[in-house]
Design an enzyme around this catalytic site. Structure first.
Site, PDB file in Angstrom:
ATOM      1  N   GLN A  72      61.815  79.341-107.621  1.00 55.53           N
ATOM      2  CA  GLN A  72      62.975  80.145-108.009  1.00 55.53           C
ATOM      3  C   GLN A  72      64.162  79.250-108.342  1.00 55.53           C
ATOM      4  OE1 GLN A  72      65.663  82.532-105.341  1.00 55.53           O
ATOM      5  NE2 GLN A  72      64.553  84.260-106.227  1.00 55.53           N
ATOM      6  N   CYS A 102      71.373  86.528-105.179  1.00 54.52           N
ATOM      7  CA  CYS A 102      71.992  85.894-104.020  1.00 54.52           C
ATOM      8  C   CYS A 102      73.463  86.290-103.925  1.00 54.52           C
ATOM      9  CB  CYS A 102      71.871  84.377-104.098  1.00 54.52           C
ATOM     10  SG  CYS A 102      72.673  83.534-102.704  1.00 54.52           S
ATOM     11  N   LYS A 141      64.472  88.280-109.589  1.00 52.76           N
ATOM     12  CA  LYS A 141      64.861  89.008-108.385  1.00 52.76           C
ATOM     13  C   LYS A 141      66.352  89.304-108.489  1.00 52.76           C
ATOM     14  CE  LYS A 141      64.528  89.068-103.347  1.00 52.76           C
ATOM     15  NZ  LYS A 141      65.859  88.938-102.747  1.00 52.76           N
ATOM     16  N   ASN A 204      62.381  95.405-102.270  1.00 56.82           N
ATOM     17  CA  ASN A 204      62.797  94.475-101.224  1.00 56.82           C
ATOM     18  C   ASN A 204      63.973  95.082-100.461  1.00 56.82           C
ATOM     19  OD1 ASN A 204      64.788  91.520-101.120  1.00 56.82           O
ATOM     20  ND2 ASN A 204      63.089  91.931 -99.754  1.00 56.82           N
ATOM     21  N   GLY A 205      63.936  94.919 -99.129  1.00 51.02           N
ATOM     22  CA  GLY A 205      65.034  95.398 -98.307  1.00 51.02           C
ATOM     23  C   GLY A 205      64.557  96.282 -97.175  1.00 51.02           C
TER      24      GLY A 205
END
EC number: 1.3.1.-
Length: 331
Positions: A72, A102, A141, A204-205
């Site tokens: 990544q 991020c 992402k 995700n999460g």
């Protein structure tokens, strides 16, 4: 089966999230051993790669036993992202992933990570720069948007697909939420059911148990899930989820002996990769996670923090194992 370009993954794959200072090769190896289907490196600065920064270059280390594995990258400059993608290609990962999620201030302030959520046109240009610079599949992402008033994931998903990405992972929070509050997977479900979306969509999460993984799988219809914090100190979560999917049974939690064995393996692989002293020093952040909720571990933790050799580690692990077996604690 789920396909990312020419990469074939099992039905409803479980992905290990890229996590700074966590998902290095030793930790990825543990997660692979315990059932992770696809993993990513820690995120790497495109500018750091171009400057030949030692820390950035070290993060390019991948090993065949990890495959499939992605590297990544993040950055806010098209030329730098294109150049870093070409550098990444030289170590032959299975894919390149772009971090547009991020939320950390030092990344966002550079116009990278989740900072790009404020400028979709830039996000598309950065993505195209990477896609056109490598023959590898490119994935992304990202998050739902910058804040609740600017959720733009619907437009982002379609435009990034048009830019050539082969899969999209959505962290179901905004940047302003950081890692707080509940992740809202309804947005993921909507993206997945958009008839214009053909690439795999991973959620995700908040996935921290087999029951929740099964619930989210059924409710939100995504192609797989990415697990981050739920795997820290608990690599067993991947096989636990797979076992629950297959049988409906919850596997018993790992025993003290199994936790200690994971620590020993993690420490051994860490020292192989980083050297004994550095490897064991950097292991210190993990002990509390491996033994979270275990009674009477505080005193042992202090001693683990004072270990500087593998021989000392092996001796302490044996003493710890003996103590818990002798006192017959439940965990």
């Amino acid at each position: 089966m789920v396909k990312i370009g020419n990469i074939e993954l099992p039905e409803f794959p479980l992905l290990l999230a890229p996590m700074e200072d966590v998902s290095d090769p030793p930790f990825r190896r543990l997660c692979k051993m315990h059932g992770a289907d696809l993993m990513y490196s820690e995120f790497i600065s495109s500018e750091g790669l171009i400057r030949d920064a030692i820390k950035s270059r070290k993060k390019l280390d991948i090993f065949d036993y990890e495959r499939p594995v992605g590297i990544q990258i993040f950055g806010g400059d098209e030329e730098a992202m294109a150049m870093s993608a070409r550098i990444v290609e030289t170590v032959e990962p299975d894919l390149v992933d772009i971090n547009f999620g991020c939320p950390v201030k030092k990344v966002v302030c550079k116009g990278a990570g989740a900072g790009v959520l404020k400028d979709i046109d830039l996000m598309v240009r950065l993505t195209k720069a990477v896609v056109t610079s490598t023959h590898l599949p490119v994935t992304v992402k990202t998050r739902l948007g910058w804040d609740f008033d600017s959720i733009n994931i619907d437009e982002v998903a379609e435009r990034l697909q048009d830019a050539g990405i082969k899969a999209l992972t959505i962290h179901a929070r905004t940047r302003s939420q950081m890692y707080k509050g509940e992740a809202d997977w309804e947005h993921i479900s909507r993206i997945k059911n958009n008839p214009n979306i053909e690439i795999p969509i991973f959620g995700n999460g908040d996935i921290d148990s087999p029951i929740k993984a099964e619930e989210y799988k059924k409710r939100y219809d995504c192609d797989g899930v990415m697990i981050g914090r739920g795997a820290i100190g608990y690599p067993w979560i991947f096989n636990e989820i797979k076992h629950y999917f297959k049988t409906g049974e919850i596997l018993p939690e790992p025993t003290i002996s199994q936790r200690l064995e994971a620590v020993r393996q993690h420490a051994e692989w860490s020292t192989e990769w980083k050297g004994e002293r550095v490897g064991l020093i950097e292991m210190r952040q993990h002990y509390s996670n491996y033994f979270r909720g275990i009674p009477h571990f505080k005193e042992f933790k202090r001693r683990f923090l004072e270990v500087f050799t593998l021989a000392e580690m092996d001796k302490l692990i044996a003493e710890t194992d003996h103590f818990y077996k002798e006192h017959s604690f439940a965990k």
